[in-house]
Design a protein around this motif. Structure first.
Motif, mmCIF file in Angstrom:
data_model
loop_
_atom_site.group_PDB
_atom_site.id
_atom_site.type_symbol
_atom_site.label_atom_id
_atom_site.label_comp_id
_atom_site.label_asym_id
_atom_site.label_seq_id
_atom_site.Cartn_x
_atom_site.Cartn_y
_atom_site.Cartn_z
ATOM 1 N N THR A 71 4.550 -1.422 3.080
ATOM 2 C CA THR A 71 3.991 -0.077 3.104
ATOM 3 C C THR A 71 5.038 0.899 2.592
ATOM 4 O O THR A 71 6.186 0.881 3.050
ATOM 5 C CB THR A 71 3.567 0.334 4.527
ATOM 6 N N LEU A 123 1.074 5.137 0.996
ATOM 7 C CA LEU A 123 0.434 6.109 1.874
ATOM 8 C C LEU A 123 1.068 7.476 1.706
ATOM 9 O O LEU A 123 2.276 7.586 1.446
ATOM 10 C CB LEU A 123 0.567 5.680 3.338
ATOM 11 N N ASP A 124 0.267 8.540 1.862
ATOM 12 C CA ASP A 124 0.831 9.882 1.848
ATOM 13 C C ASP A 124 1.356 10.227 3.236
ATOM 14 O O ASP A 124 1.341 9.388 4.154
ATOM 15 C CB ASP A 124 -0.201 10.904 1.350
ATOM 16 N N HIS A 125 1.841 11.466 3.421
ATOM 17 C CA HIS A 125 2.448 11.826 4.698
ATOM 18 C C HIS A 125 1.440 11.862 5.839
ATOM 19 O O HIS A 125 1.817 11.863 7.011
ATOM 20 C CB HIS A 125 3.149 13.182 4.578
ATOM 21 N N ARG A 126 0.144 11.859 5.506
ATOM 22 C CA ARG A 126 -0.891 11.791 6.546
ATOM 23 C C ARG A 126 -1.335 10.343 6.783
ATOM 24 O O ARG A 126 -2.304 10.092 7.494
ATOM 25 C CB ARG A 126 -2.101 12.632 6.131
ATOM 26 N N LYS A 127 -0.634 9.395 6.128
ATOM 27 C CA LYS A 127 -0.916 7.969 6.233
ATOM 28 C C LYS A 127 -2.289 7.603 5.663
ATOM 29 O O LYS A 127 -2.957 6.694 6.146
ATOM 30 C CB LYS A 127 -0.758 7.478 7.674
ATOM 31 N N GLN A 128 -2.657 8.328 4.605
ATOM 32 C CA GLN A 128 -3.860 8.020 3.850
ATOM 33 C C GLN A 128 -3.458 7.346 2.535
ATOM 34 O O GLN A 128 -2.426 7.679 1.952
ATOM 35 C CB GLN A 128 -4.672 9.291 3.565
ATOM 36 N N ARG A 183 0.855 -1.184 0.000
ATOM 37 C CA ARG A 183 0.000 0.000 0.000
ATOM 38 C C ARG A 183 0.888 1.230 0.000
ATOM 39 O O ARG A 183 1.923 1.268 0.684
ATOM 40 C CB ARG A 183 -0.903 0.006 1.228
ATOM 41 N N LEU A 223 5.671 4.825 2.352
ATOM 42 C CA LEU A 223 5.186 6.096 2.887
ATOM 43 C C LEU A 223 5.821 7.250 2.121
ATOM 44 O O LEU A 223 7.048 7.375 2.075
ATOM 45 C CB LEU A 223 5.523 6.206 4.375
#
Length: 201
Positions: free
Chosen positions: A180, A101-106, A99, A182
């Protein structure tokens, strides 16, 4: 697979230039639910074959086919009007899941992915293969049918951001947890453009 048709394979025929031309040619065909594919009107030149199918890979070994003097994943030039049959045996490989994720973990949707695979079973100095994919609406991705790997590098491309690369431990792919990736917080640059009289353009 030995003795069983692999559904919906994708076959790439890449040929050397036809005499009198300096441009190589490529033909792509898709097989049916039984793994059967047919391609017509091949140019009279030598070529090579690459095959992909969900969850499978093409081993680096000679293909069993009806040609004289078979060569690994290559075929000699065909005579005009001739017809030959090839049997390609694929093997099942592990699946990489992950997955982005962006820096906001979305989850990051529709991120372009590049997979640089270095095959462990390839001759020295070769064996580099590129595969491509995209994340889904939740930022998840899956790449199946991986061959034996010496290394695996994942490149993530998101519009407006620098590319991010992530090295995956290829030795532990079988049964491993999803990875993951990030993305860092993007930097923003603002300002204005002026002429030599300090007037905005």
């Amino acid at each position: 697979e030995e003795g069983h048709g692999v559904p919906e394979p994708e076959l790439w025929f890449v040929g050397t230039p036809v005499p009198g031309h300096n441009v190589a040619w490529t033909r792509v065909v898709h097989g049916d639910a039984d793994g059967v594919a047919r391609i017509d009107d091949l140019p009279a030149s030598r070529g090579s074959l690459q095959v992909w199918a969900p969850g499978h890979y093409l081993p680096i070994e000679p293909i069993r086919h009806a040609f004289d003097n078979p060569l690994a994943r290559t075929y000699p030039a065909l005579e005009p009007g001739s017809e030959r049959e090839l049997t390609v045996v694929l093997k099942k490989g592990p699946t990489l899941r992950g997955r982005v994720l962006d820096h906001r973990k979305q989850g990051v949707p529709d991120a372009a992915l590049g997979f640089n695979l270095h095959r462990r079973d390839a001759p020295r100095g070769g064996g580099f293969v590129m595969r491509h994919g995209k994340t889904d609406a939740d930022g998840r991705f899956e790449l199946g049918g991986l061959p034996p790997l010496a290394s695996l590098l994942v490149t993530v491309r998101v519009e407006g951001q620098a590319n991010i690369q992530s090295q995956v431990d290829a030795a532990s792919l079988e049964g491993r947890e999803p990875i993951t990736i990030l993305l860092p917080e993007p930097a923003h640059v603002s300002g204005r453009v002026e002429d030599d009289r300090a007037q905005p353009l």
